[in-house]
Design a protein around this motif. Structure first.
Motif, PDB file in Angstrom:
ATOM      1  N   MET A 250      24.542  43.901  -7.984  1.00  0.00           N
ATOM      2  CA  MET A 250      25.683  43.452  -8.950  1.00  0.00           C
ATOM      3  C   MET A 250      25.949  44.447  -9.969  1.00  0.00           C
ATOM      4  N   ILE A 251      25.087  45.580 -10.275  1.00  0.00           N
ATOM      5  CA  ILE A 251      25.910  46.551 -11.096  1.00  0.00           C
ATOM      6  C   ILE A 251      26.605  47.894 -10.402  1.00  0.00           C
ATOM      7  N   ASN A 252      25.806  48.320  -9.453  1.00  0.00           N
ATOM      8  CA  ASN A 252      26.221  49.414  -8.943  1.00  0.00           C
ATOM      9  C   ASN A 252      27.454  49.207  -8.092  1.00  0.00           C
ATOM     10  N   GLU A 253      27.534  48.046  -7.525  1.00  0.00           N
ATOM     11  CA  GLU A 253      28.815  47.773  -6.569  1.00  0.00           C
ATOM     12  C   GLU A 253      29.550  46.473  -7.346  1.00  0.00           C
ATOM     13  N   GLY A 254      29.450  46.236  -8.907  1.00  0.00           N
ATOM     14  CA  GLY A 254      29.962  45.150  -9.177  1.00  0.00           C
ATOM     15  C   GLY A 254      30.480  45.511 -10.622  1.00  0.00           C
ATOM     16  N   LYS A 255      29.641  45.191 -11.599  1.00  0.00           N
ATOM     17  CA  LYS A 255      30.006  45.418 -13.005  1.00  0.00           C
ATOM     18  C   LYS A 255      30.471  46.717 -13.270  1.00  0.00           C
ATOM     19  N   ALA A 256      29.795  47.949 -12.800  1.00  0.00           N
ATOM     20  CA  ALA A 256      30.273  49.374 -13.081  1.00  0.00           C
ATOM     21  C   ALA A 256      31.622  49.654 -12.788  1.00  0.00           C
ATOM     22  N   VAL A 257      31.867  48.944 -11.282  1.00  0.00           N
ATOM     23  CA  VAL A 257      33.215  49.183 -10.762  1.00  0.00           C
ATOM     24  C   VAL A 257      34.329  48.419 -11.489  1.00  0.00           C
ATOM     25  N   ALA A 258      34.146  47.233 -11.992  1.00  0.00           N
ATOM     26  CA  ALA A 258      34.804  46.309 -12.900  1.00  0.00           C
ATOM     27  C   ALA A 258      35.311  46.899 -13.772  1.00  0.00           C
ATOM     28  N   LYS A 259      34.323  47.543 -14.650  1.00  0.00           N
ATOM     29  CA  LYS A 259      34.609  48.145 -15.997  1.00  0.00           C
ATOM     30  C   LYS A 259      35.556  49.410 -15.587  1.00  0.00           C
ATOM     31  N   GLU A 260      35.358  50.213 -14.727  1.00  0.00           N
ATOM     32  CA  GLU A 260      36.068  51.363 -14.123  1.00  0.00           C
ATOM     33  C   GLU A 260      37.643  50.913 -14.134  1.00  0.00           C
ATOM     34  N   LEU A 261      37.781  49.776 -13.383  1.00  0.00           N
ATOM     35  CA  LEU A 261      38.981  49.445 -12.899  1.00  0.00           C
ATOM     36  C   LEU A 261      39.683  48.823 -14.274  1.00  0.00           C
TER      37      LEU A 261
END
Length: 305
Positions: free
Chosen positions: A90-101
């Protein structure tokens, strides 16, 4: 007074950077579900990498990450974390990517989809796809409310989440959910990171068994081998992977790229010589950023401006 105002500004900045909303994916009854009161969602934070691994998902949700209003351009991406159809990263392939987008004005939705299980599903092979279809239906239905462009909704997936994303991108014609308004379930573009694509020779065995069972039929193997389901209407696709990936062979990306090319679909593949599997935003083996390349690809295809 000055100190109080400074604290207020800091809180405001944090709230903007963390702007998010958790949404139940289904407002009513969850389709294809069996009641199982002892099936409890798990959350594993025991590893030292700061990631959160969610298992036994029975109530799917979307977490929306909104960019600052001055940056928002209407493009949105639904993110499917990986985890072998066994857990969700959920972080490595979820939230972290979302915040970068969000930094590029893109609204991101992290999909906590149901993991295939006979314990909570009548037919586990279609459970994750139902949730992906419901997610894009929900985003498209609410595009005006969320100030989104209904023609610029993408699907992104990592590893087994990449299989789910590419399944949505090649199986959108048949609705597996309640869709009385006949809203299009086709993503406008796909972004796939070290994806599981095939259920054939080069599959990830764990993902295949978790989704299709120990003895899947030849028909199901073909149906969920998404390189075999590509046609000329498959969405434009950006793919990245490391060639030394020992978990999901790079043939998954190569065969999908070949199928997309043969169908005349716009596609771009970044195949790095090293990096392994599951590197998320940062492939430490190279100075090149797949994310920057992806943004350039999105700009070139007018998905963002």
């Amino acid at each position: 007074m000055k100190l109080t105002f400074t604290i207020f500004l800091l809180i405001l900045m944090i709230s903007k950077s963390e702007a998010q909303e958790v949404i139940n994916l289904y407002p009513g009854k969850i389709p294809n579900a069996k009641v199982n009161e002892v099936y409890i969602e798990t959350s594993d934070t025991s590893k030292t990498d700061g990631n959160i691994r969610i298992g036994k998902v029975s109530i799917p949700k979307l977490t929306a990450f909104y960019p600052e209003k001055v940056k928002a351009d209407g493009t949105s991406v639904i993110i499917c974390p990986g985890g072998g159809y066994r857990y969700l990263s959920m972080i490595n392939e979820g939230k972290a990517v979302a915040k970068e987008l969000n930094k590029y004005g893109i609204t991101a939705f992290v999909l906590k989809y149901r993991l295939p299980s006979d314990e909570i599903m009548i037919d586990k092979t279609i459970g994750p796809l139902q949730d992906a279809q419901q997610a894009i239906k929900m985003v498209r239905e609410n595009a005006a409310k969320w100030n989104l462009d209904s023609t610029k909704i993408g699907i992104m997936g990592f590893s087994a989440g990449g299989h789910l994303a590419s399944t949505l991108g090649t199986h959108y014609q048949k609705s597996l959910i309640d869709n009385p308004k006949n809203i299009s379930l086709r993503p406008d573009f796909m972004i796939l990171g070290y994806p599981v694509v095939t259920m054939g020779t080069y599959t990830h065995k764990g993902s295949k068994e978790n989704l299709l069972g120990k003895n899947p039929s030849a028909e199901d193997i073909k149906l969920y081998s998404n390189e075999l389901q590509v046609n000329s209407d498959t969405p434009p696709t950006f793919i990245f992977q490391a060639n030394d990936d020992k978990t999901v062979p790079s043939e998954n990306s190569l065969d999908l790229t070949r199928a997309l090319k043969e169908a005349g679909v716009k596609t771009e593949l970044h195949l790095y010589q090293a990096g392994g599997h599951g590197f998320g935003l940062h492939n430490k083996s190279t100075k090149e950023s797949w994310f920057d390349s992806m943004i350039s690809w999105m700009e070139a295809n007018n998905f963002i401006f």
